[in-house]
Write an enzyme that holds these catalytic residues in place. Sequence first.
Site, PDB file in Angstrom:
ATOM      1  CD  GLU A   1     -32.364  -9.951  48.533  1.00 29.20           C
ATOM      2  OE1 GLU A   1     -33.232 -10.107  49.425  1.00 29.20           O
ATOM      3  OE2 GLU A   1     -31.434  -9.138  48.637  1.00 29.20           O
TER       4      GLU A   1
ATOM      5  CG  ASP B   1     -33.863  -7.271  57.410  1.00 31.21           C
ATOM      6  OD1 ASP B   1     -34.084  -7.093  56.197  1.00 31.21           O
ATOM      7  OD2 ASP B   1     -33.365  -8.325  57.865  1.00 31.21           O
TER       8      ASP B   1
ATOM      9  CD  GLU C   1     -33.356 -12.521  55.313  1.00 37.78           C
ATOM     10  OE1 GLU C   1     -32.294 -13.150  55.509  1.00 37.78           O
ATOM     11  OE2 GLU C   1     -33.390 -11.294  55.090  1.00 37.78           O
TER      12      GLU C   1
HETATM   13  N1  LIG Z   1     -29.789  -0.524  49.118  1.00 31.68           N
HETATM   14  C1  LIG Z   1     -29.954  -1.832  49.212  1.00 31.68           C
HETATM   15  N2  LIG Z   1     -30.513  -2.493  48.177  1.00 31.68           N
HETATM   16  C2  LIG Z   1     -30.691  -3.841  48.218  1.00 31.68           C
HETATM   17  O1  LIG Z   1     -31.235  -4.406  47.244  1.00 31.68           O
HETATM   18  C3  LIG Z   1     -30.273  -4.538  49.378  1.00 31.68           C
HETATM   19  C4  LIG Z   1     -29.727  -3.797  50.444  1.00 31.68           C
HETATM   20  N3  LIG Z   1     -29.565  -2.469  50.335  1.00 31.68           N
HETATM   21  N4  LIG Z   1     -29.363  -4.393  51.597  1.00 31.68           N
HETATM   22  C5  LIG Z   1     -29.677  -5.778  51.816  1.00 31.68           C
HETATM   23  C6  LIG Z   1     -29.566  -6.529  50.572  1.00 31.68           C
HETATM   24  C7  LIG Z   1     -28.180  -6.642  49.986  1.00 31.68           C
HETATM   25  N5  LIG Z   1     -28.454  -6.796  48.575  1.00 31.68           N
HETATM   26  C8  LIG Z   1     -27.490  -6.850  47.562  1.00 31.68           C
HETATM   27  C9  LIG Z   1     -26.253  -6.255  47.734  1.00 31.68           C
HETATM   28  C10 LIG Z   1     -25.312  -6.281  46.708  1.00 31.68           C
HETATM   29  C11 LIG Z   1     -25.598  -6.918  45.500  1.00 31.68           C
HETATM   30  C12 LIG Z   1     -24.566  -6.946  44.414  1.00 31.68           C
HETATM   31  O2  LIG Z   1     -23.495  -6.387  44.585  1.00 31.68           O
HETATM   32  N6  LIG Z   1     -24.832  -7.585  43.267  1.00 31.68           N
HETATM   33  C13 LIG Z   1     -23.943  -7.553  42.110  1.00 31.68           C
HETATM   34  C14 LIG Z   1     -23.300  -8.883  41.818  1.00 31.68           C
HETATM   35  C15 LIG Z   1     -24.141 -10.140  42.003  1.00 31.68           C
HETATM   36  C16 LIG Z   1     -23.507 -11.384  41.390  1.00 31.68           C
HETATM   37  O3  LIG Z   1     -23.232 -11.351  40.173  1.00 31.68           O
HETATM   38  O4  LIG Z   1     -23.306 -12.397  42.080  1.00 31.68           O
HETATM   39  C17 LIG Z   1     -24.724  -7.027  40.921  1.00 31.68           C
HETATM   40  O5  LIG Z   1     -24.080  -6.473  39.993  1.00 31.68           O
HETATM   41  O6  LIG Z   1     -25.951  -7.121  40.896  1.00 31.68           O
HETATM   42  C18 LIG Z   1     -26.857  -7.498  45.334  1.00 31.68           C
HETATM   43  C19 LIG Z   1     -27.786  -7.459  46.361  1.00 31.68           C
HETATM   44  C20 LIG Z   1     -29.863  -6.684  48.336  1.00 31.68           C
HETATM   45  N7  LIG Z   1     -30.353  -5.933  49.478  1.00 31.68           N
HETATM   46  C1  LIG Z   2     -35.138  -6.355  49.744  1.00 29.39           C
HETATM   47  C2  LIG Z   2     -36.256  -6.902  50.558  1.00 29.39           C
HETATM   48  C3  LIG Z   2     -36.803  -8.148  49.977  1.00 29.39           C
HETATM   49  C4  LIG Z   2     -35.932  -7.028  52.029  1.00 29.39           C
HETATM   50  O1  LIG Z   2     -35.987  -8.059  52.632  1.00 29.39           O
HETATM   51  C5  LIG Z   2     -35.566  -5.801  52.752  1.00 29.39           C
HETATM   52  O2  LIG Z   2     -35.671  -4.701  52.204  1.00 29.39           O
HETATM   53  O3  LIG Z   2     -35.181  -5.924  53.919  1.00 29.39           O
HETATM   54 MG   LIG Z   3     -35.166  -7.922  54.583  1.00 29.30          MG
END
Ligand SMILES: Nc1nc(=O)c2c([nH]1)NC[C@@H]1CN(c3ccc(C(=O)N[C@@H](CCC(=O)O)C(=O)O)cc3)CN21
Ligand SMILES: CC(C)C(=O)C(=O)O
Ligand SMILES: [Mg+2]
Length: 268
Positions: free
Chosen positions: A186, A49, A119
């Site tokens: 995750e 998603d 989830e």
């Molecule tokens: N393009 C994309 N990649 C993803 O992995 C992803 C999505 N979209 N959409 C749904 C979620 C959102 N996700 C995310 C979005 C932002 C961070 C992020 O900004 N992380 C920072 C700080 C984390 C912290 O220290 O608490 C990092 O630097 O990793 C991580 C996962 C993972 N998922």
């Molecule tokens: C990042 C993965 C685990 C996911 O749930 C998604 O792509 O929607």
């Molecule tokens: Mg998902």
Amino acid sequence: MTPTRKPVTLHRLRAMHGDGEKISMLTCYDATFARVLDDAGVDCLLVGDSLGMVLQGHTSTVPVTLEEMAYHVRCVARGNRTACVIGDLPFGSYQSSIAQAIDSASALMQAGAHMVKLEGGGWTAPVVRALVERGIPVCAHLGLTPQSVHALGGWRVQGREESGAATLMAHAKELADAGATMLVLELVTSAVGTEVTKAIGIPTIGIGAGPDCSGQVLVLHDALGMAERPARFVRNFMAEGGGITEAARRYVAAVKDGSFPETGTHTY
Ligand SMILES: Nc1nc(=O)c2c([nH]1)NC[C@@H]1CN(c3ccc(C(=O)N[C@@H](CCC(=O)O)C(=O)O)cc3)CN21
Ligand SMILES: CC(C)C(=O)C(=O)O
Ligand SMILES: [Mg+2]
């Protein structure tokens, strides 16, 4: 990979886990990428998603509907030959009742998924059990569960405090007991990734969950270097040149040989 690869069945995934072979997963949303990623040897194609963000341009995964998910599962199923296709149950499609979850999961299975993903922990264990009892393989998902981003207060690393880590561990065991085939972890600390993987009998698939998970998953667009602000756990597999098939092959190889994720730069 090889045109002779046998289908990646549940049986095969369990055998890989038993043999200590890492499981490679990428998200996939259409038929052409399904063909290319399948040919590159990616074990599991997750119709995530996350398409709400990377394809539709939303700021979270919350707006995605079951009909939209079923459409993309149909597209991926047509292009795929041997990978295991997993369909994400979107927000609002499994929370109301077990009956609703069965109906929604059935829609994705009829669209061509081999497994569905949902989830959360605790309340989801009976839902997972009901689906598994009805012949629907389930992948669970704990840690940063994006459908709960508004409750979690942002994209934050989960399980940092002792209490959060203990709850996560308890939920992981319940989901494994309920019959989940795999568990996505995750954005959790490497320590949580390691401990949960050791404690449960099913494969864990990490995304920002450290190097010790039984497999890894990335959003396709991130792995292809298209992330706007890449999270720390992302690696651009296009950086070494070549085409998308080569990048996908490198991803599979790096997951299998344990060189992705690298401790430190890609972990929390
Ligand atoms: N393009 C994309 N990649 C993803 O992995 C992803 C999505 N979209 N959409 C749904 C979620 C959102 N996700 C995310 C979005 C932002 C961070 C992020 O900004 N992380 C920072 C700080 C984390 C912290 O220290 O608490 C990092 O630097 O990793 C991580 C996962 C993972 N998922
Ligand atoms: C990042 C993965 C685990 C996911 O749930 C998604 O792509 O929607
Ligand atoms: Mg998902």
